[in-house]
Design a protein around this motif. Sequence first.
Motif, PDB file in Angstrom:
ATOM      1  N   ARG A 184       0.873  -1.176   0.000  1.00  0.00           N
ATOM      2  CA  ARG A 184       0.000   0.000   0.000  1.00  0.00           C
ATOM      3  C   ARG A 184       0.910   1.226   0.000  1.00  0.00           C
ATOM      4  NH1 ARG A 184      -5.453   1.348   1.632  1.00  0.00           N
ATOM      5  NH2 ARG A 184      -5.768  -0.871   2.121  1.00  0.00           N
ATOM      6  N   THR A 185       0.619   2.181  -0.858  1.00  0.00           N
ATOM      7  CA  THR A 185       1.472   3.359  -0.976  1.00  0.00           C
ATOM      8  C   THR A 185       0.859   4.553  -0.249  1.00  0.00           C
ATOM      9  OG1 THR A 185       0.479   4.324  -2.956  1.00  0.00           O
ATOM     10  CG2 THR A 185       2.058   2.531  -3.292  1.00  0.00           C
ATOM     11  N   GLY A 186       1.649   5.613  -0.131  1.00  0.00           N
ATOM     12  CA  GLY A 186       1.164   6.819   0.527  1.00  0.00           C
ATOM     13  C   GLY A 186       0.003   7.472  -0.185  1.00  0.00           C
ATOM     14  N   ALA A 233       9.919 -13.178  -7.090  1.00  0.00           N
ATOM     15  CA  ALA A 233       9.276 -14.263  -6.344  1.00  0.00           C
ATOM     16  C   ALA A 233      10.007 -14.514  -5.030  1.00  0.00           C
ATOM     17  CB  ALA A 233       9.248 -15.528  -7.196  1.00  0.00           C
ATOM     18  N   ARG A 234      11.322 -14.474  -5.078  1.00  0.00           N
ATOM     19  CA  ARG A 234      12.117 -14.729  -3.869  1.00  0.00           C
ATOM     20  C   ARG A 234      11.945 -13.606  -2.840  1.00  0.00           C
ATOM     21  NH1 ARG A 234      16.332 -18.559  -4.624  1.00  0.00           N
ATOM     22  NH2 ARG A 234      17.800 -17.331  -3.370  1.00  0.00           N
ATOM     23  N   VAL A 235      11.867 -12.361  -3.314  1.00  0.00           N
ATOM     24  CA  VAL A 235      11.657 -11.237  -2.393  1.00  0.00           C
ATOM     25  C   VAL A 235      10.259 -11.302  -1.781  1.00  0.00           C
ATOM     26  CG1 VAL A 235      11.499  -8.722  -2.218  1.00  0.00           C
ATOM     27  CG2 VAL A 235      13.337  -9.762  -3.547  1.00  0.00           C
ATOM     28  N   VAL A 236       9.257 -11.647  -2.577  1.00  0.00           N
ATOM     29  CA  VAL A 236       7.891 -11.787  -2.058  1.00  0.00           C
ATOM     30  C   VAL A 236       7.852 -12.848  -0.971  1.00  0.00           C
ATOM     31  CG1 VAL A 236       5.551 -12.550  -2.631  1.00  0.00           C
ATOM     32  CG2 VAL A 236       6.724 -10.911  -4.109  1.00  0.00           C
ATOM     33  N   GLY A 275      13.803  -5.124  -3.390  1.00  0.00           N
ATOM     34  CA  GLY A 275      13.623  -4.853  -1.966  1.00  0.00           C
ATOM     35  C   GLY A 275      13.574  -3.367  -1.680  1.00  0.00           C
ATOM     36  N   ARG A 276      14.435  -2.588  -2.354  1.00  0.00           N
ATOM     37  CA  ARG A 276      14.413  -1.126  -2.158  1.00  0.00           C
ATOM     38  C   ARG A 276      13.122  -0.512  -2.663  1.00  0.00           C
ATOM     39  NH1 ARG A 276      20.008  -1.574  -3.683  1.00  0.00           N
ATOM     40  NH2 ARG A 276      19.513  -0.984  -5.837  1.00  0.00           N
ATOM     41  N   LEU A 277      12.553  -1.091  -3.724  1.00  0.00           N
ATOM     42  CA  LEU A 277      11.283  -0.575  -4.243  1.00  0.00           C
ATOM     43  C   LEU A 277      10.170  -0.798  -3.225  1.00  0.00           C
ATOM     44  CD1 LEU A 277       9.884   0.781  -6.604  1.00  0.00           C
ATOM     45  CD2 LEU A 277       9.645  -1.467  -7.693  1.00  0.00           C
ATOM     46  N   PHE A 278      10.124  -1.994  -2.642  1.00  0.00           N
ATOM     47  CA  PHE A 278       9.162  -2.244  -1.568  1.00  0.00           C
ATOM     48  C   PHE A 278       9.365  -1.244  -0.432  1.00  0.00           C
ATOM     49  CE2 PHE A 278       8.560  -6.692  -3.176  1.00  0.00           C
ATOM     50  CZ  PHE A 278       7.180  -6.706  -3.174  1.00  0.00           C
ATOM     51  N   ALA A 279      10.623  -1.035  -0.048  1.00  0.00           N
ATOM     52  CA  ALA A 279      10.921  -0.132   1.063  1.00  0.00           C
ATOM     53  C   ALA A 279      10.467   1.293   0.752  1.00  0.00           C
ATOM     54  CB  ALA A 279      12.418  -0.169   1.371  1.00  0.00           C
ATOM     55  N   TYR A 309       7.957   2.216  -1.184  1.00  0.00           N
ATOM     56  CA  TYR A 309       6.501   2.288  -1.055  1.00  0.00           C
ATOM     57  C   TYR A 309       6.089   2.267   0.419  1.00  0.00           C
ATOM     58  CZ  TYR A 309       5.951   1.571  -6.092  1.00  0.00           C
ATOM     59  OH  TYR A 309       5.987   1.708  -7.458  1.00  0.00           O
ATOM     60  N   ASP A 310       6.770   1.435   1.213  1.00  0.00           N
ATOM     61  CA  ASP A 310       6.472   1.403   2.653  1.00  0.00           C
ATOM     62  C   ASP A 310       6.736   2.769   3.281  1.00  0.00           C
ATOM     63  OD1 ASP A 310       5.836  -1.270   2.426  1.00  0.00           O
ATOM     64  OD2 ASP A 310       7.776  -1.985   3.172  1.00  0.00           O
ATOM     65  N   GLU A 311       7.826   3.415   2.882  1.00  0.00           N
ATOM     66  CA  GLU A 311       8.167   4.728   3.429  1.00  0.00           C
ATOM     67  C   GLU A 311       7.154   5.786   3.006  1.00  0.00           C
ATOM     68  OE1 GLU A 311      10.494   7.629   5.522  1.00  0.00           O
ATOM     69  OE2 GLU A 311      10.123   5.467   5.659  1.00  0.00           O
ATOM     70  N   SER A 312       6.668   5.684   1.760  1.00  0.00           N
ATOM     71  CA  SER A 312       5.661   6.655   1.311  1.00  0.00           C
ATOM     72  C   SER A 312       4.389   6.535   2.138  1.00  0.00           C
ATOM     73  CB  SER A 312       5.347   6.451  -0.178  1.00  0.00           C
ATOM     74  OG  SER A 312       4.532   5.310  -0.402  1.00  0.00           O
ATOM     75  N   LEU A 313       4.041   5.314   2.526  1.00  0.00           N
ATOM     76  CA  LEU A 313       2.863   5.118   3.359  1.00  0.00           C
ATOM     77  C   LEU A 313       3.106   5.671   4.762  1.00  0.00           C
ATOM     78  CD1 LEU A 313       0.046   3.922   3.817  1.00  0.00           C
ATOM     79  CD2 LEU A 313       1.152   1.734   4.346  1.00  0.00           C
ATOM     80  N   ARG A 314       4.300   5.419   5.304  1.00  0.00           N
ATOM     81  CA  ARG A 314       4.617   5.921   6.642  1.00  0.00           C
ATOM     82  C   ARG A 314       4.560   7.445   6.677  1.00  0.00           C
ATOM     83  NH1 ARG A 314       8.336   8.059   9.735  1.00  0.00           N
ATOM     84  NH2 ARG A 314       9.738   8.430   7.981  1.00  0.00           N
ATOM     85  N   LEU A 315       5.113   8.086   5.646  1.00  0.00           N
ATOM     86  CA  LEU A 315       5.114   9.548   5.588  1.00  0.00           C
ATOM     87  C   LEU A 315       3.700  10.096   5.438  1.00  0.00           C
ATOM     88  CD1 LEU A 315       8.247  10.167   3.325  1.00  0.00           C
ATOM     89  CD2 LEU A 315       8.026  10.599   5.798  1.00  0.00           C
TER      90      LEU A 315
END
Length: 356
Positions: free
Chosen positions: A30-32, A263-266, A334-338, A340-346
């Motif tokens: 989920r994105t910001g 697939a491995r990152v998921v 992994g950085r792309l997931f991170a 998106y996670d950061e955009s949601l946190r912000l």
Amino acid sequence: MTTRLPRPRENVVRNASELIGATPLLELVRTGSGTRLLLKLEGFNPTGSAKVRMAREMVLQAEREGHLRPGGHIVEPTSGNTGTGLALLALERGYAFTAVVDDHAAEDKLRAMKAMGARLVRVAGDDTGGPSTVERRRVAAEIAERTGAFRPDQHNNPHNNAGYRELAGELLSDLHTDVDYLVGAVGTGGSLCGTVEELRRLGSGVSAIGVEPVGSIIFGGAGGPYWQTGAGSPAGFPVGGNVKYEAIDESCRVGDREAFATARVVARRTGILVGGTAGAAVFAALGRLVHLPAGATVVVLVCDAGEKYLDTVYDEEWLVARGLYDEAAQRRIGRLFAAYDESLRLAEFDSARTGS
């Protein structure tokens, strides 16, 4: 005198095929901006694949039309998931089943078909590492002609696509909004095109994104080798009628390295193992999230479970031996997931600060 209270009907089925469907949705990102990426986890079906949906529909329709009679025989070329679906329906309904396969298929899929009583006919692979799709089809046609077996022809049988109507209904009933974007790997075309057509018939404004391996020729271009199984078409193989180009709004290609890395990152992010073609579809969706309208709902069709690929996609030695292991790609994903996670946190921090 004791009064017996009425009890609800027991939640028990008599055949494994009655467990098909009602597979879960998992929010992966989920994105910001409120955009979210959901996974439709078709690996929760019997046989661990979406393909059992269309296998059931093709077999039942063949019975209705008189192509399959008691004690009949089914033959089909398959990379594995359609085969396991047909093997299940064959054993439940009393048919013999012959699967024409090659060494490109995941070995666990072949073992599963044998465990359910299927007869396997193997054809030789070529030197490119790609699937022997043309030869598998030729051998299956020869067996059908010689024995009188029913050959579903999943690439052209319209009841392949029809088998996914129920999936479309599940998506709309499980969500409180429309499916804005549906992303899926394209092989026979049935899962993506069948689901999209039914969603639109039900009033959805969905946009469809079709994903194929680099080296596949479904959306044009030169053919080449690829290791993703169950998606794509190699050079020389005629694309079947179940690929409905008019139903697909956008197409893209994803290489094996990116597909398997995703697939491995998921798996490490969620604890759920998905197949390599699902990895490709997730990779394609991840790159688009930032460009989509705020609040959009994106669903990726995860057509099978990753436990079938423990000795391939999830085996580092197997990947290294074929030049498919890409640790840098895993870090990028992994950085792309991170991000998106950061955009949601912000966004949540900003909302709390402003009270909006």
